[in-house]
Write a protein that holds these residues in place. Sequence first.
Motif, mmCIF file in Angstrom:
data_model
loop_
_atom_site.group_PDB
_atom_site.id
_atom_site.type_symbol
_atom_site.label_atom_id
_atom_site.label_comp_id
_atom_site.label_asym_id
_atom_site.label_seq_id
_atom_site.Cartn_x
_atom_site.Cartn_y
_atom_site.Cartn_z
ATOM 1 N N PHE A 103 0.754 -1.193 -0.218
ATOM 2 C CA PHE A 103 -0.050 0.207 0.037
ATOM 3 C C PHE A 103 0.832 1.224 0.071
ATOM 4 N N LEU A 104 2.088 1.107 0.387
ATOM 5 C CA LEU A 104 2.916 2.298 0.503
ATOM 6 C C LEU A 104 3.984 2.321 -0.618
ATOM 7 N N THR A 105 3.878 1.480 -1.643
ATOM 8 C CA THR A 105 4.595 1.505 -2.695
ATOM 9 C C THR A 105 4.622 2.725 -3.603
ATOM 10 N N SER A 106 3.483 3.570 -3.630
ATOM 11 C CA SER A 106 3.281 4.515 -4.567
ATOM 12 C C SER A 106 4.202 5.829 -4.237
ATOM 13 N N THR A 107 5.123 6.341 -5.009
ATOM 14 C CA THR A 107 6.030 7.294 -4.599
ATOM 15 C C THR A 107 5.290 8.630 -4.721
ATOM 16 N N HIS A 108 3.941 8.690 -4.993
ATOM 17 C CA HIS A 108 3.098 10.073 -5.035
ATOM 18 C C HIS A 108 2.608 10.099 -3.436
ATOM 19 N N LEU A 109 2.750 9.509 -2.549
ATOM 20 C CA LEU A 109 2.498 9.554 -1.251
ATOM 21 C C LEU A 109 3.127 10.658 -0.634
ATOM 22 N N PRO A 110 2.520 11.582 0.254
ATOM 23 C CA PRO A 110 3.166 12.715 1.016
ATOM 24 C C PRO A 110 4.228 12.199 1.896
ATOM 25 N N SER A 111 4.996 12.966 2.238
ATOM 26 C CA SER A 111 6.269 12.612 2.971
ATOM 27 C C SER A 111 5.756 12.528 4.391
ATOM 28 N N TYR A 112 4.997 13.185 4.966
ATOM 29 C CA TYR A 112 4.385 13.274 6.233
ATOM 30 C C TYR A 112 3.842 11.930 6.490
ATOM 31 N N LEU A 113 3.027 11.315 5.502
ATOM 32 C CA LEU A 113 2.520 9.976 5.697
ATOM 33 C C LEU A 113 3.538 8.918 5.934
ATOM 34 N N VAL A 114 4.427 8.825 4.760
ATOM 35 C CA VAL A 114 5.368 7.899 4.869
ATOM 36 C C VAL A 114 6.104 7.570 6.121
ATOM 37 N N ALA A 115 6.799 9.086 6.638
ATOM 38 C CA ALA A 115 7.486 9.269 7.874
ATOM 39 C C ALA A 115 6.731 8.757 8.858
ATOM 40 N N ALA A 116 5.444 9.034 9.079
ATOM 41 C CA ALA A 116 4.780 8.555 10.517
ATOM 42 C C ALA A 116 4.577 7.024 10.279
ATOM 43 N N PHE A 117 4.502 6.267 9.072
ATOM 44 C CA PHE A 117 4.617 4.781 9.280
ATOM 45 C C PHE A 117 5.975 4.177 9.612
ATOM 46 N N ALA A 118 7.010 5.028 8.886
ATOM 47 C CA ALA A 118 8.433 4.646 9.314
ATOM 48 C C ALA A 118 8.741 4.827 10.902
ATOM 49 N N LYS A 119 8.167 5.760 11.363
ATOM 50 C CA LYS A 119 8.493 6.151 12.902
ATOM 51 C C LYS A 119 7.642 5.144 13.775
ATOM 52 N N LYS A 120 6.364 5.027 13.594
ATOM 53 C CA LYS A 120 5.459 4.285 14.382
ATOM 54 C C LYS A 120 5.904 2.682 14.289
ATOM 55 N N MET A 121 6.604 2.088 13.066
ATOM 56 C CA MET A 121 6.899 0.793 12.759
ATOM 57 C C MET A 121 8.375 0.697 13.547
ATOM 58 N N SER A 122 8.955 1.904 13.829
ATOM 59 C CA SER A 122 10.383 1.769 14.640
ATOM 60 C C SER A 122 10.001 1.837 15.977
ATOM 61 N N ARG A 123 9.035 2.599 16.449
ATOM 62 C CA ARG A 123 8.750 2.448 17.931
ATOM 63 C C ARG A 123 8.308 1.310 18.378
ATOM 64 N N ILE A 124 7.276 0.429 17.686
ATOM 65 C CA ILE A 124 6.644 -0.353 18.256
ATOM 66 C C ILE A 124 7.774 -1.754 18.108
ATOM 67 N N SER A 125 8.610 -1.566 17.223
ATOM 68 C CA SER A 125 9.738 -2.628 16.962
ATOM 69 C C SER A 125 10.471 -2.833 18.509
ATOM 70 N N LEU A 126 10.608 -1.810 19.363
ATOM 71 C CA LEU A 126 11.361 -1.972 20.572
ATOM 72 C C LEU A 126 10.877 -2.931 21.459
ATOM 73 N N THR A 127 9.562 -3.291 21.221
ATOM 74 C CA THR A 127 8.852 -4.345 22.242
ATOM 75 C C THR A 127 8.474 -5.337 21.473
ATOM 76 N N ALA A 128 9.022 -5.535 20.071
ATOM 77 C CA ALA A 128 8.546 -6.742 19.194
ATOM 78 C C ALA A 128 9.252 -7.861 19.590
ATOM 79 N N PRO A 129 8.800 -9.243 19.324
ATOM 80 C CA PRO A 129 9.345 -10.369 19.299
ATOM 81 C C PRO A 129 10.611 -10.437 18.247
#
Length: 506
Positions: free
Chosen positions: A341-367
Amino acid sequence: MAAPMDGNTVNVIREKATLCLESRKQINNVVDIISHMDSEKRDVLTACINALLKVFEKFITTEEMCGISGDKELKDKEAEYREWLRQQYTATVACLLDKLTSTDRHIQKLSLRVLMKFVAAEGRHPIRTKSSSRTQLFPESLFVEIMSHFLSSDESTSALLESFQEFLLYDDVRYQTLQFIHKHLQKNSSKATTDVYLTNVFGLLDKCSSLKCRTKSLHFLAMDTAGKMGSSKEHTKLFTSTWLQFLSCKLTPSLYKKVLIIAKDKVMPRLSNPLVLSDFLTESYTMGGVISLLALDGLFLLINKHNLEYPDFYEKLYALLEPAVFHVKYCSRFFHLTDLFLTSTHLPSYLVAAFAKKMSRISLTAPTPVLKAAIIFVCNLLKRHPTCTVLINRPDAPTDLDEDPYLYNEPDPAKCEALKSSLWEIKSLQNHYCPEVVKVATRINQPLHHTEDMLSDFLDVTEEGLIRREIKRCRKTIKTTPVTFVPPKGLFGTKSDRLKGHWLLE
C-alpha cells in the motif's frame, strides 16, 4: 475379513439384481434387495447400493417408470406396475439419503455418488407422463432432498462435502446448488441460525467459489440444454446474490475471518460487480484487530482497481500499527500488504514518515523473529521516499523518548510530527542481543542504495530458525580445544588426596 455368510449374501444380492433386469416376473426381487439396506456390514451395503443403482438406472433410462397412455385395460395394469416401480425407487432414494449420515465414510461417499447418478438419469429421462413435446428439466425435487443434508443445523458436513465437490464442476449442479442455498437462506433469514448451519453454508459456497469461471462452453450433468442456466450471466448474477444473502447473516468471528481470507481471490473475481462488497469490507476494516487486517486486501483492490473512494484508508491503516500486530497469526500478511500500500511514490512525505516512525517505535517491544522484517520495511520506505531520509540524517536528533517530538498516541498521521523526529529506535536495536538483528539495524548507518530488499525474504522467521542459524555460525568460528585423555585418579591428582575417601569420580 467378511464372514462366509456375508459373502453368500453379497452373491445373492447380485443374482437378484440380474434377475430383476432379465424379466418382469422377477421384479419382486428388488424388494429383497432394498431390505438389505438395514445391514451393518460394509460389503453387504456396498453390494446392495450398487445393485439398486444398476436396476433403477436401467428403469429410468428405458422410461419404464413413466406414465403411459393407450388401451384402458392395458393401461391400468401397466400403470399399476409402473406406480409400484416408482414406490420402490422412492424407498431406495430414502434409504440412500439416510446413508448420507452414516459413520462409514465409504458408504457415505457411495450413497452420494449413486444419488447423483440418479439425478443425472432423471434429468435426461424425467419420471413423468410421456409426451412428444416434453422438455428436459433438472430433477429439483431429488436434488433438494440431497442438498438438505448439506445444510444441517446440528452436524458438520465438511467430510461429505469433499465428495460432493467433483459434481460442482458441472454448471447445472453448481447453479442449482447456489439457488438452493439462496432460497434456504431467505427462508431462514428471520430464524435464529446456528453456527454449525452457517459453517455448512460457507463450506458449500467456498467450494462453488473455488472453481474456475467458464466464459464460453458450459458442462451439464443432468441436462443437454439448460434454458436460463445456460447463460454465464445468470450464473454470475445468482453467485452474487447468494453471497450477499450469506454476508447479511450474523457470522461468528471465526467464520468472518474465513470469508475475508477467500474474498479477494475466490469471491470478488466472480461477482457481477466487486463493489457490492464495499459496505461489507469497509465495515470489517473499522472493526480493528485481525478482522481489519484481513479486510485490507479486498478493500485495497476496490480502491486501486474499482475506484472506490475511501479517504480514511491510510489513517485506518496507521491505526492498525500496534504492538499486538506482531503477535497475530497473519503478521506476515500485514507486513506484505502494508508495504504494498505504501509503494506509490506519490504519497506525501509526512504519511510515509509517520509509518516509518511508528513501525520503529513498536519494534522496541517486538518479538525477535519479526524485527528483521520491521527494519527492512522501514529501510525500504526510506529508499522509496528519499525526502524521508531526514529521519536518519538529522544532526540534532533526539536520543531518548523524553526528547522525541513524535506523538505516538496521535491517530492522525498528518499531526503526529514524525518528520521532526528521527529513527533513534533503529539505532537502539543496534545493541540487540541477536546478531542478525544488529546486522540489519546497522544498515541505516550506511548510504541507502536505491535497490529495495525483498521483504518476503525476511517474513515467516521463527525463533527456532534464528537459534539454528546462530548455532551453525558459532560452530564455524569456535575452534575445538584438546583435553586430557588420561582419566584422573583424584580431584587434585595426588596420592595424598584425602578427598578420595569422601568422593568417587566416575
